[in-house]
Scaffold this active site. Structure first.
Site, PDB file in Angstrom:
ATOM      1  N   SER A  25       4.512  -2.544  67.274  1.00 14.88           N
ATOM      2  CA  SER A  25       5.534  -2.922  68.253  1.00 14.88           C
ATOM      3  C   SER A  25       6.828  -2.133  68.053  1.00 14.88           C
ATOM      4  O   SER A  25       7.511  -1.794  69.027  1.00 14.88           O
ATOM      5  CB  SER A  25       5.804  -4.430  68.196  1.00 14.88           C
ATOM      6  OG  SER A  25       6.415  -4.805  66.982  1.00 14.88           O
ATOM      7  N   HIS A 121      12.837  -2.749  57.738  1.00 12.56           N
ATOM      8  CA  HIS A 121      12.444  -3.858  56.865  1.00 12.56           C
ATOM      9  C   HIS A 121      13.012  -5.159  57.426  1.00 12.56           C
ATOM     10  O   HIS A 121      14.187  -5.209  57.809  1.00 12.56           O
ATOM     11  CB  HIS A 121      12.976  -3.627  55.450  1.00 12.56           C
ATOM     12  CG  HIS A 121      12.558  -4.686  54.480  1.00 12.56           C
ATOM     13  ND1 HIS A 121      11.276  -4.769  53.974  1.00 12.56           N
ATOM     14  CD2 HIS A 121      13.244  -5.725  53.931  1.00 12.56           C
ATOM     15  CE1 HIS A 121      11.194  -5.798  53.155  1.00 12.56           C
ATOM     16  NE2 HIS A 121      12.372  -6.400  53.119  1.00 12.56           N
ATOM     17  N   GLU A 154      12.527   6.576  46.231  1.00  7.22           N
ATOM     18  CA  GLU A 154      11.415   6.182  45.369  1.00  7.22           C
ATOM     19  C   GLU A 154      11.495   4.731  44.901  1.00  7.22           C
ATOM     20  O   GLU A 154      10.606   4.260  44.196  1.00  7.22           O
ATOM     21  CB  GLU A 154      11.319   7.136  44.177  1.00  7.22           C
ATOM     22  CG  GLU A 154      10.930   8.547  44.595  1.00  7.22           C
ATOM     23  CD  GLU A 154      10.745   9.487  43.423  1.00  7.22           C
ATOM     24  OE1 GLU A 154       9.867   9.216  42.579  1.00  7.22           O
ATOM     25  OE2 GLU A 154      11.485  10.484  43.348  1.00  7.22           O
TER      26      GLU A 154
END
Length: 213
Positions: A25, A121, A154
């Site tokens: 989405s 996120h 990282e």
């Protein structure tokens, strides 16, 4: 001493590759912004580790080439990541977007696209990194959560933050209702961050991202 790092090279139209594992989405939100010419870029490929991802159908409808790097067909994570890196290099991206990609990338890929890879996120980082961020927010009893678009480094969800959007947590929220409201904001935040990148308006200064008006 603050070291200013240019995020990208200044070309007019950016080549964008989206990496996704599921329904796509957020990928769709970026595609629609590109189709409206709101973002000065072109999505040159969808790369997925999941041959059953619904994002593939979205890409086909939009005329975006699809590259499947099926995680399950490789004998080791190392071999999979070598294939994934090869697929990304083949597409020659200016920007790589992780949009619902459900694996942690190895250091070789992250280093190859440092300053050129972003992630969305579903939390206000640095809170609630990793999986089930919405569940974490509910368990901690926070009143405000949201979503974050950040550069990938990282660390786990720890790269420099580009932008965030907030969502109020309701007393009767469960994980699904909260996730759905956060997703609405993700569909706003990710295209906005992509636009800023493609307009060469972002500069990384250590842990901070500066946005040129």
């Amino acid at each position: 001493m603050t070291v200013k790092s240019p995020v990208n090279g200044g070309s007019m139209t950016k080549r964008i590759v989206v990496v996704a594992s599921g329904r796509g989405s957020n990928f769709q939100a970026v595609i629609e912004a590109l189709q409206r010419k709101w973002i000065p870029g072109e999505c040159v490929a969808l790369v997925t580790d999941n041959p059953k991802a619904f994002a593939i159908e979205r890409a086909q409808e939009a005329g975006v080439p699809v590259v499947v790097v099926d995680y399950g067909s490789y004998a080791s994570r190392e071999l999979y990541e070598q294939a994934l890196l090869a697929a990304l290099k083949e597409a020659r991206p200016d920007l790589v977007i992780l949009a619902g990609y459900m694996r942690i990338l190895g250091s070789a890929i992250v280093r190859e696209y440092a300053g050129m890879m972003i992630n969305i996120h579903p939390a206000l980082l640095p809170s609630f990194t990793g999986l089930h961020a919405q569940r974490q927010a509910l368990l901690h009893g926070v009143k405000i959560t949201g979503c974050t678009v950040h550069f990938v480094d990282e660390s786990l969800d720890g790269g420099p933050i580009i932008l965030q959007r907030s969502v109020r947590v309701m007393d009767d929220d469960d994980e699904d209702t909260l996730a759905n409201r956060i997703l609405i904001q993700e569909h706003i935040a990710l295209p906005e961050a992509v636009r800023l990148f493609c307009e060469d308006r972002l500069t990384i200064e250590g842990r901070r991202v500066r946005t040129r008006l």
